[in-house]
Write a protein that holds these residues in place. Sequence first.
Motif, short mmCIF file in Angstrom:
data_model
loop_
_atom_site.label_atom_id
_atom_site.label_comp_id
_atom_site.label_asym_id
_atom_site.label_seq_id
_atom_site.Cartn_x
_atom_site.Cartn_y
_atom_site.Cartn_z
N SER A 292 -7.10 13.95 -31.48
CA SER A 292 -7.85 15.20 -31.68
C SER A 292 -8.13 15.90 -30.35
N GLU A 293 -8.51 15.11 -29.35
CA GLU A 293 -8.78 15.69 -28.03
C GLU A 293 -7.51 16.26 -27.41
N GLU A 294 -6.38 15.59 -27.64
CA GLU A 294 -5.12 16.10 -27.11
C GLU A 294 -4.80 17.46 -27.73
N LEU A 295 -4.91 17.58 -29.04
CA LEU A 295 -4.64 18.85 -29.70
C LEU A 295 -5.59 19.94 -29.21
N HIS A 296 -6.86 19.58 -29.09
CA HIS A 296 -7.85 20.56 -28.65
C HIS A 296 -7.52 21.09 -27.25
N SER A 297 -6.98 20.23 -26.39
CA SER A 297 -6.67 20.66 -25.03
C SER A 297 -5.60 21.74 -24.98
N TYR A 298 -4.74 21.78 -25.99
CA TYR A 298 -3.67 22.77 -26.00
C TYR A 298 -4.15 24.16 -26.41
N ILE A 299 -5.19 24.22 -27.22
CA ILE A 299 -5.59 25.52 -27.76
C ILE A 299 -7.00 25.94 -27.35
N THR A 300 -7.66 25.12 -26.54
CA THR A 300 -9.00 25.49 -26.10
C THR A 300 -8.96 26.73 -25.22
N ILE A 301 -10.03 27.50 -25.26
CA ILE A 301 -10.14 28.67 -24.38
C ILE A 301 -10.36 28.17 -22.96
N SER A 302 -9.54 28.63 -22.05
CA SER A 302 -9.60 28.11 -20.69
C SER A 302 -9.83 29.23 -19.70
N HIS A 303 -10.18 28.83 -18.48
CA HIS A 303 -10.41 29.77 -17.39
C HIS A 303 -9.55 29.36 -16.21
#
Length: 314
Positions: A292-303
């Motif tokens: 779940s954390e891996e998937l989240h890292s791909y689509i999380t809003i980043s800066h």
Amino acid sequence: MENEENRQKLDLELTGHSNSRLSVAQLGLLERISVSFDRITVVGGFIPERESWVKRHVESNNRIDLRDTGYDRFKCHALDNKVYVEYNRKQAQSMGRSEIRVEFNPNELCEEENQFVQFMFLDNMRDKHFSRIDLAFDVPVNLEDYYVMSDKSVKQTVFYGRNNKPETKYFGVRDSERYIRIYNKKKQLKEVKEEESEHDHLWRIEFELKRSMTNKWDKCFDDLHILQPDYLSIESFEEQAKIYYLMNEISAWSKIERSTKYRYKKKIKEISEVNLSDDLREVLSGQHKRLSEELHSYITISHHDKLYDFDFEL
């Protein structure tokens, strides 16, 4: 005693394995089943302020092989063809779909390459979501003689090897939201990549998930059963023969009524001491947080205030 020996002999002839069976968990193989995402496709749009920056670097970075480019479009492979990116703003607007698509196999990327994909492409996207996720289980068990069955009505295609044993099984159709592949991974590694597996047997169970099924990746095989049925536990020879025929002739299922299908599927599950799907669910449960954390890292809003441990070559 003689009856038991005859029973085991017939069991070997019918199923290819002894009637004295243990589950995968009992055999101590559970911890050797691995689960990972074998392919990811992230789609979305460019953050407007970042579009020109990305396009400029795509055209100049020596780790990117640019295949096509224009004012508001480009196609490229990156990191020795491990990543494919396609961007076309005009076409996306006219067809009502996402502007940019990023495809990659996380298993083929090292940490530094993963960060490169994040920094170059994913961090510059908005409205990110998955259009495809492939969830793969590598199982050190010989699945030739396992029977795979779905509670749902799905198309099944089986390809056999030289020994007349199944080597590849497909469930569903390719353009559906869920497409299942089960194949001899050990043989595939040897023939395609010229690699030898350390396992005596290695099979892959792979779920290709698209569209709405990408949100149900952890429930994608709740209807699937990977079984070792015990024919000889059925007292009636006629009933044994019917079940054997259904399990070995795929087209036979289309010749019976829905209620009869349900009854025989229920019976096949009842006579199976081993259901490998239970083991897969246990493995997935143990790895759910990591995945779940891996998937989240791909689509999380980043800066763009992150620091990465790679040289960004221009």
